[in-house]
Every structure is written in C-alpha cells, then in structure tokens.
Design a protein around this motif. Structure first.
Motif, PDB file in Angstrom:
ATOM      1  N   ALA B  76       4.896 -10.176  -8.739  1.00 58.46           N
ATOM      2  CA  ALA B  76       4.595  -9.358  -7.555  1.00 58.46           C
ATOM      3  C   ALA B  76       4.861 -10.156  -6.292  1.00 58.46           C
ATOM      4  O   ALA B  76       5.449  -9.651  -5.331  1.00 58.46           O
ATOM      5  N   ALA B  77       4.449 -11.418  -6.316  1.00 57.47           N
ATOM      6  CA  ALA B  77       4.659 -12.260  -5.138  1.00 57.47           C
ATOM      7  C   ALA B  77       6.147 -12.490  -4.898  1.00 57.47           C
ATOM      8  O   ALA B  77       6.601 -12.589  -3.759  1.00 57.47           O
ATOM      9  N   ALA B  78       6.930 -12.546  -5.981  1.00 51.79           N
ATOM     10  CA  ALA B  78       8.375 -12.734  -5.843  1.00 51.79           C
ATOM     11  C   ALA B  78       9.064 -11.467  -5.338  1.00 51.79           C
ATOM     12  O   ALA B  78      10.229 -11.500  -4.956  1.00 51.79           O
ATOM     13  N   GLY B  79       8.339 -10.331  -5.363  1.00 53.92           N
ATOM     14  CA  GLY B  79       8.917  -9.118  -4.791  1.00 53.92           C
ATOM     15  C   GLY B  79       9.206  -7.998  -5.771  1.00 53.92           C
ATOM     16  O   GLY B  79       9.981  -7.096  -5.481  1.00 53.92           O
ATOM     17  N   ILE B  80       8.581  -8.052  -6.939  1.00 52.19           N
ATOM     18  CA  ILE B  80       8.780  -6.963  -7.902  1.00 52.19           C
ATOM     19  C   ILE B  80       7.600  -6.002  -7.833  1.00 52.19           C
ATOM     20  O   ILE B  80       6.443  -6.421  -7.727  1.00 52.19           O
ATOM     21  N   PHE B  81       7.895  -4.730  -7.839  1.00 48.74           N
ATOM     22  CA  PHE B  81       6.837  -3.725  -7.772  1.00 48.74           C
ATOM     23  C   PHE B  81       7.120  -2.651  -8.810  1.00 48.74           C
ATOM     24  O   PHE B  81       8.211  -2.111  -8.874  1.00 48.74           O
ATOM     25  N   LEU B  82       6.103  -2.346  -9.606  1.00 51.81           N
ATOM     26  CA  LEU B  82       6.235  -1.254 -10.575  1.00 51.81           C
ATOM     27  C   LEU B  82       5.317  -0.112 -10.174  1.00 51.81           C
ATOM     28  O   LEU B  82       4.102  -0.291 -10.072  1.00 51.81           O
ATOM     29  N   ALA B  83       5.919   1.060  -9.922  1.00 52.41           N
ATOM     30  CA  ALA B  83       5.102   2.261  -9.733  1.00 52.41           C
ATOM     31  C   ALA B  83       4.888   2.847 -11.122  1.00 52.41           C
ATOM     32  O   ALA B  83       5.842   3.223 -11.802  1.00 52.41           O
ATOM     33  N   PHE B  84       3.625   2.890 -11.554  1.00 50.94           N
ATOM     34  CA  PHE B  84       3.303   3.239 -12.940  1.00 50.94           C
ATOM     35  C   PHE B  84       3.556   4.716 -13.246  1.00 50.94           C
ATOM     36  O   PHE B  84       3.297   5.583 -12.406  1.00 50.94           O
ATOM     37  N   GLN B  85       4.014   4.960 -14.463  1.00 48.79           N
ATOM     38  CA  GLN B  85       4.110   6.346 -14.912  1.00 48.79           C
ATOM     39  C   GLN B  85       2.714   6.967 -14.969  1.00 48.79           C
ATOM     40  O   GLN B  85       2.520   8.100 -14.568  1.00 48.79           O
ATOM     41  N   TYR B  86       1.757   6.187 -15.444  1.00 47.04           N
ATOM     42  CA  TYR B  86       0.354   6.635 -15.469  1.00 47.04           C
ATOM     43  C   TYR B  86      -0.514   5.648 -14.700  1.00 47.04           C
ATOM     44  O   TYR B  86      -1.045   4.710 -15.290  1.00 47.04           O
ATOM     45  N   PRO B  87      -0.664   5.853 -13.391  1.00 44.55           N
ATOM     46  CA  PRO B  87      -1.479   4.907 -12.613  1.00 44.55           C
ATOM     47  C   PRO B  87      -2.910   4.853 -13.158  1.00 44.55           C
ATOM     48  O   PRO B  87      -3.459   5.863 -13.592  1.00 44.55           O
ATOM     49  N   VAL B  88      -3.485   3.658 -13.142  1.00 41.65           N
ATOM     50  CA  VAL B  88      -4.781   3.420 -13.770  1.00 41.65           C
ATOM     51  C   VAL B  88      -5.916   3.735 -12.791  1.00 41.65           C
ATOM     52  O   VAL B  88      -5.828   3.422 -11.608  1.00 41.65           O
ATOM     53  N   GLU B  89      -6.958   4.352 -13.309  1.00 41.37           N
ATOM     54  CA  GLU B  89      -8.137   4.614 -12.482  1.00 41.37           C
ATOM     55  C   GLU B  89      -9.048   3.391 -12.521  1.00 41.37           C
ATOM     56  O   GLU B  89      -9.346   2.872 -13.585  1.00 41.37           O
ATOM     57  N   ILE B  90      -9.478   2.941 -11.361  1.00 46.37           N
ATOM     58  CA  ILE B  90     -10.367   1.779 -11.321  1.00 46.37           C
ATOM     59  C   ILE B  90     -11.629   2.121 -10.524  1.00 46.37           C
ATOM     60  O   ILE B  90     -11.665   1.988  -9.304  1.00 46.37           O
ATOM     61  N   PRO B  91     -12.660   2.561 -11.214  1.00 46.75           N
ATOM     62  CA  PRO B  91     -13.889   2.931 -10.521  1.00 46.75           C
ATOM     63  C   PRO B  91     -14.516   1.720  -9.834  1.00 46.75           C
ATOM     64  O   PRO B  91     -14.473   0.614 -10.356  1.00 46.75           O
ATOM     65  N   GLY B  92     -15.062   1.954  -8.663  1.00 42.99           N
ATOM     66  CA  GLY B  92     -15.807   0.885  -7.983  1.00 42.99           C
ATOM     67  C   GLY B  92     -14.956  -0.004  -7.092  1.00 42.99           C
ATOM     68  O   GLY B  92     -15.485  -0.832  -6.365  1.00 42.99           O
ATOM     69  N   VAL B  93     -13.618   0.152  -7.146  1.00 46.26           N
ATOM     70  CA  VAL B  93     -12.750  -0.626  -6.259  1.00 46.26           C
ATOM     71  C   VAL B  93     -11.993   0.369  -5.382  1.00 46.26           C
ATOM     72  O   VAL B  93     -11.250   1.194  -5.898  1.00 46.26           O
ATOM     73  N   THR B  94     -12.197   0.301  -4.077  1.00 50.54           N
ATOM     74  CA  THR B  94     -11.496   1.257  -3.223  1.00 50.54           C
ATOM     75  C   THR B  94     -10.038   0.848  -3.063  1.00 50.54           C
ATOM     76  O   THR B  94      -9.697  -0.331  -3.160  1.00 50.54           O
ATOM     77  N   THR B  95      -9.190   1.843  -2.806  1.00 48.84           N
ATOM     78  CA  THR B  95      -7.769   1.564  -2.597  1.00 48.84           C
ATOM     79  C   THR B  95      -7.597   0.569  -1.457  1.00 48.84           C
ATOM     80  O   THR B  95      -6.804  -0.364  -1.547  1.00 48.84           O
ATOM     81  N   ILE B  96      -8.376   0.766  -0.397  1.00 51.65           N
ATOM     82  CA  ILE B  96      -8.242  -0.107   0.767  1.00 51.65           C
ATOM     83  C   ILE B  96      -8.538  -1.553   0.401  1.00 51.65           C
ATOM     84  O   ILE B  96      -7.748  -2.465   0.666  1.00 51.65           O
TER      85      ILE B  96
END
Ligand SMILES: Nc1ncnc2c1ncn2[C@@H]1O[C@H](COP(=O)(O)OP(=O)(O)OP(=O)(O)O)[C@@H](O)[C@H]1O
Ligand SMILES: [Mg+2]
Lengths: 440, 251
Positions: B76-96
């Motif tokens: 990720a730091a090198a500049g690779i980004f994967l937009a997930f086919q099924y993005p994961v839900e993470i309760p308790g952590v806000t997007t911001i």
C-alpha cells in the motif's frame, strides 16, 4: 465440608487471628467481633478451595496458598510519589489505602459531611457501632465462601461509607488501593461497607495498583447496601503486577426501585478473581454489569457474577468482553437466579471474547436457574479469533499489522469502554488499554 | 511498472492461478474479464498481498521491487490499492478514523509529515465531493450496514484519498446504479495520469464505456487466454465466453 488440605498460608492466618484477638481487649465482646470469630471458624472448616470445588474449577489458588505473606508491610509514601500512581485529572473524594489500610491523612474528602460520612472500619466499630450491627456481614457470604470468611474474620482495615437518605453526592468517591511489594510479599484484606440511603445517589470507584517486584495478595470484600430508589455507579479498575493475586467480592443488595451500575476493568494482574454478587431484593430494580479484561503473558482473570432476582419486575443486564493473548487464561461464570415469586423478571447476559493465541484459553459458563415461568432471560457467549478479512482489508490500505490489530481490538471493546461515565477514568483506561494491546 | 511473470498461486492445496503473464506500463488501463471462478479476484488478492493465497511459482515486479516479498501494508505504501469485490464491514472503526490512520501511515513510510485533523478534513471533503459520498456515511463504522452501492463508492472514495499508483478495481461496478456507475468511473478517470495505471476487473462492457481500457484480457481457469484491444470487450459482451472456451479446449 471439612478440608484437611494443609498449607502454609492457612496456618499463618489462624495464628495471626489468635494473636490479633489477644490485643483486642474489650472489643472481643462486640457483635462485630462475634461475627469475625464465627467467620474464622468457617474459614478453618472450609480451608482454601481447590479445583475440585465447583466455583474454583478453573482458578487454582494452590500457588497462592503455598506462599508466605506479610500482612503488615510497613511503608511510607509521600503525596508526590502517590501522584505518580494516580489516575490523571481525577477529582473527587480520594481515599488512599496503603497495603490495604485506609490512610486518612493522605486522603482528601471534598464532599460536605451531610452528604458523605467516611470512617475507617476500626473507627466505625467504636463510633458508629449501630451502622455495623445493621449492615456489616449481612450480605456477603462468609458461611460458604472461604475468602469472604477470611476477610470477615480480619475485618478492620477498610472504610465505612454512609450516604444519608436523599443526598446526591456530586463528587465521586475513589478508593485507591496501593500495594507496595518492594520489600516483601505484601498482603492485605480491606473490608468496606457502603450504605446508600433512600433516594440517594453516588458514584464510586475502586482502583488497584501494585508496585514492586515481590508477590502480593489482596483479599477484598466490599458490601454495598442500596436502599429504595437510590442510584449507585460502581467502577472497579485493576492494574496490578504479574505477581499480584487479587481475590475480591463486591456484594450488592438492592431495594425497590434502585439502580446499580457496575463496570469492572482488569488491565493487569497475575491471578484475579472478581466476584460481583447482586441481590435484587425489591421490585423495579435495575442492575447493569459490564466487564473488560485483557490478560497476556500468564495472567489469569476470572469474573464470577451472580444476579439474584428475588422479587418481581426487575431488570438485569450484563456484558463482559475480553481479549486474551499469549498463554493467558480467562474465566467468565455468570449465574442468574430467578426466584419462585420473581415474575416479570428481565435478565440478559452476554460474554464475548477474542483469543489471539493458540495457547490462551477462555472458559465461559452461563448458569441460569429459573423458578418462575413469567420471565424474559437470554444469555450468549462467543469466543473467537480476530477477523482475518478485516485485518487484511486494513493492511491493504497501509495500516501496519500491529496497528490494525490494536484498532480492531479496541473497536471490539469500545461499547464497554463507553459505559465508563467518569471521564478521567475512561481516558486513563483508554490509554493503558491501547498501550497493552499495542505491546504484541 | 508492473510485470507479472508466470505467476502461480493456490489456496488449500488447490491451484488457482496457473501461470499468469501480464505487463502494465504507467498510464495504462487494463481490463480483466472472464467467467465466474476463473481466478480474477485471486489475482487481485495476490497482488495486494493476501496471505491465505500461497504463491507457488513465478514473480511480480513493481517498479523494480519484488512485490511478493512485501507485506500488504508495504505494498500500500508503495502505491498499490485494491478496491475489494466484497468490502469488509468493520464495526467500531469509523471510515474517517480508519482512513486518517491509513493515510498517515502511508505518508510516514514515505517520509512525509502526517496530516493534522484540519488538513485531513479538508482533503476528505474535497474527495468526498468527487465521488459524491455523504459525510454522514463517513462518520459511521466502516462499511457496517452500508448498502452494496455505498460500499463500492466508499472504496473509490478511499482510492481517491490514498492516490495510489496502481489501482486494482475488483468488480467495483457490480451493484452500482447507473448514476453511481458514472460517478465512480469519473472518480477513476480523474485519477488517471501518465504515471498511474489501473486494472479493472469487470463482467460488463458498460463500465468500459466510461473507463476506456487500453487492453482487455480474458482470464480463464487461472490463465490469461486472450488479450486484445478494447473492442474485445464488445465482442465478449455479444458472444459470451463459449467461443473462448472452445479455443482453449482445441489447444
Ligand atoms: N479462500 C478460498 N478457499 C477455497 N477456494 C477458493 C478461495 N478463494 C478462491 N477460491 C476458489 O478459487 C477459484 C477462483 O476464485 P476467484 O474468486 O478468484 O474467481 P473470480 O474470477 O474472481 O470469480 P467471480 O467472477 O465470480 O468474482 C474459485 O473456484 C474459488 O472457489
Ligand atoms: Mg471475483
């Protein structure tokens, strides 16, 4: 049940009790001392529990009872030194207990006398015996519980707190227990009695810190007696050392229309057993119990809760959560009694755990004993691992593994942390919990 | 920029990628299509560093670095980004909170100063507008209870925030309504520069009308069995995969 289990600590305590008694002179005739004596007899009969005892199946006190402890470690603390051990920014009535003994000169009581009366237990025996006669040892079970019996036998070093009817104590009462194990294996047995009158309101906390390299043993009993329509918030915060044994019972009695709200957070401790026992002895009571524990290394943290719905129309709800690392072990045992006459009871219980290592383990045991058909009860326990998908998702966005794990675990605990309604305690715990979770 | 050579990967001893070869140059857009279960998401996951997939052969070079040796966060730091086919839900952590941590970690690894709260919020507002994502959504727990389309839009929003060099979009178009599709595509197109590249995994020609690819590849049974210009996508839309399967079978 007689127990012929022989151990050093038991013999030491029996001898200590006799030595104490010979120094008491006239006080031996008081009802309080009669209770102590009875409790000592019970303890001698019961002995320390072994893992054959149903309530102690997963918590083995064998290594505790083989050690020798000094129940009288002398130590000096200056106010400045104490400050370094304090929860930052926490204002209110601060009561210091050094090696279990209440120290009025280090303590600071800010609430007016007509709202809040605080005496050391020893003082109360002399100055307010009727309060003790009415309430002392009327709730905690010194008949069958060996540690409660032992504590009752030595009841002397804690405080007696009285909140008169109708008073709202605005400033919290913070009981700060500092155990100094720098020079010896330090042991203490504080005994507290908190009496909250009708329509009164109070927030209190018990915070435990241990310093020093030696072992320590705290055997504490706090009885909280809540009269009709009164409201009590109670926090127990434990941050002790790897060599600290802590066995504590918080015994609560609630009369009609009262509210009790407890949050127990164990950040560190070697061997911890918390008993939170609540008797809902009146209609329309509410009791909330929250708990959090984060054992790592070889720490052992055991929470036993007991809610006794003795009268109709009351509500109880509990949520305990834990994150276990390394070779640590955890126990949650939640007992709910609904008595024959306690119709329209609502009782809910849930315990959720994340186990981060194959060598850590969690034992959960809900126990529902329901003798009435007209009730709503539910319970659930889960023990799982951290969500790998979530971890990968976070890492793939650039968040390092350790940090991602910390964020996830913190998110897992967040709903319990947010129940801590004394802001400086919450802020302090957020800090120490984040540090501990980030240690991996 | 990215050179994949004879890449093989398996999960639970089952071989899924059976020798992938692909060369991506800066500025290019590559579309990867192919029947269900052919290995498209597996390829995307392997590139992002998912540990469940065991790389059993081949190599991947990203800007001169051995990608397969890097942890997901290093990629990720090198500049690779994967937009997930099924993005994961993470309760308790806000997007911001999540994005702020991610962005500042990436900045840190590049030796840049972290953004303070005000700078971060400013950037966030700007990018949120770009993909037309609601502020209220970003204050909620990450993806928790988001609709399918909201999750996909949140992926593109995160991409816009992190400004990767190589974005891999795994079926970002599925589940999007027509307007959202256009917005997401515009978001991707705004990111397009001569230095950046995009891999678009999709089943539908529709998205490729907006994000026009330089190359279209067909992945089938763990191999790229056909590559061609953008017209290949139209042909697939019309004829399906049978003719390709037949070609493979004939070999
Ligand atoms: N974790 C896993 N465990 C077992 N099998 C897996 C796992 N991940 C992928 N597979 C299998 O690998 C094959 C390729 O899956 P993949 O998700 O890469 O396909 P895809 O091309 O993305 O399909 P789709 O178009 O349906 O998204 C499938 O047969 C799938 O079942
Ligand atoms: Mg897929």
């Amino acid at each position: 049940m007689s127990n012929t289990f022989n151990n050093d600590l038991k013999q030491q305590l029996v001898a200590d009790f006799q030595a104490n008694e010979s120094r008491l002179n006239g006080e031996t005739k008081t009802p309080v001392h009669q209770t102590r004596r009875e409790a000592m007899q019970n303890f001698e009969k019961l002995g320390f529990p072994t893992i054959k005892h149903e309530e102690w199946k997963y918590s083995n006190v064998n290594s505790l009872v083989k050690q020798a402890f000094d129940f009288n470690v002398k130590t000096e603390f200056g106010s400045e030194e104490l400050e370094t051990l304090a929860i930052p920014n926490l204002e209110g009535n601060i009561l210091y207990f050094i090696n279990g003994i209440y120290n009025p000169s280090l303590s600071r009581i800010v609430s007016p006398e007509n709202q809040l009366q605080i005496l050391s237990f020893g003082q109360a025996v002399k100055e307010n015996p009727s309060l003790l006669d009415d309430y002392f040892a009327k709730y905690a079970n010194y008949q069958d519980d060996a540690f409660t019996a032992l504590n009752t036998a030595f009841a002397h070093d804690g405080v007696v707190v009285n909140v008169p009817a109708g008073k709202v104590v605005e400033q919290p009462i913070i009981l700060r227990f500092i155990t100094d194990a720098r020079t010896a294996n330090a042991a203490s047995q504080p005994r507290n009695l908190i009496v909250v009158g009708k329509n009164a309101e109070v927030k209190m906390a018990e915070a435990f810190r241990t310093i020093g390299e030696n072992g320590s043993f705290t055997n504490i009993v706090t009885e909280i007696v809540i009269d009709e329509n009164a409201n009590v918030q109670y926090y127990k915060v434990q941050n002790e050392t790897e060599k600290a044994y802590h066995i504590g019972t918080t015994q609560v009695s609630q009369k009609a229309n009262s509210h009790f709200y407890a949050v127990t957070v164990t950040v560190n401790g070697g061997f911890v057993r918390n008993n939170l026992n609540i008797v809902l002895d009146g209609q329309n009571c509410e009791a909330f119990m929250y708990g959090l524990y984060f054992p790592n290394g070889k720490q052992h943290i055991d929470n036993h809760t007991l809610v006794d719905h003795a009268k109709p129309n009351s509500y109880s709800n509990e949520l305990y959560k834990g994150v276990l690392q390394d070779k640590s072990t955890g126990v949650f045992n939640g007992k709910i009694f609904v008595r024959d006459g306690a119709s329209k009871t609502n009782a809910y219980q849930s315990c959720r755990n994340v186990v981060l290592s194959d060598e850590a383990s969690m034992n959960t045991k809900p126990q529902l004993e329901i003798y009435n058909d007209d009730v709503k009860c539910s319970h659930g326990t889960t023990t799982g691992k951290l969500n790998d998908e979530a971890l990968f998702y976070m890492r793939s966005r650039g968040i390092p593994k350790a940090e991602a794990m910390t964020l996830l675990m913190y998110a897992f605990c967040e709903d319990v942390i947010s129940e801590i309604k004394i802001e400086p305690i919450r802020a302090y715990l957020e800090g120490v919990i984040a540090d501990k979770l980030a240690q991996k | 920029m990215l050179t994949i050579t004879d890449l093989q990967a398996s999960v639970d001893q089952k071989e899924i990628l059976k020798g992938i070869n692909l060369e991506i140059k800066p500025g290019e857009v590559h579309a990867i299509m192919g029947p269900n279960g052919s290995g498209k998401s597996t390829l995307a996951s392997v590139l992002a560093g998912r540990e469940e997939y065991e790389v059993t052969g081949g190599s991947v070079d990203f800007e001169g670095q051995d990608l397969l040796e890097m942890s997901p966060e290093e990629r990720a730091a090198a500049g690779i980004f994967l937009a997930f086919q099924y993005p994961v839900e993470i309760p308790g952590v806000t997007t911001i909170n999540f994005l702020k941590t991610a962005l500042n970690e990436i900045r840190k690894s590049r030796g840049e100063e972290p953004l303070d709260a005000a700078q971060f919020l400013k950037l966030m507002r700007e990018k949120a507008k770009l993909v037309n994502i609601d502020d209220a959504l970003l204050k909620r727990s990450l993806n928790e209870g988001f609709s399918g389309g909201e999750k996909k839009r949140n992926e593109i929003f995160q991409m816009a925030m992190l400004e990767p060099k190589l974005a891999i979009l795994d079926e970002t178009d599925s589940g999007l309504d027509i307007d959202a599709l256009r917005i997401v595509a515009e978001g991707v197109n705004k990111l397009r520069t001569p230095e950046r590249a995009v891999i678009v995994v999709t089943h539908y020609q529709r998205l490729l009308d907006y994000i026009v690819p330089d190359y279209v590849h067909v992945l089938y049974k763990g191999r790229i069995v056909k590559s061609g210009p953008k017209e290949l996508a139209l042909e697939l839309e019309e004829k399906g995969y049978d003719w390709i399967k037949a070609e493979v079978a004939a070999l």
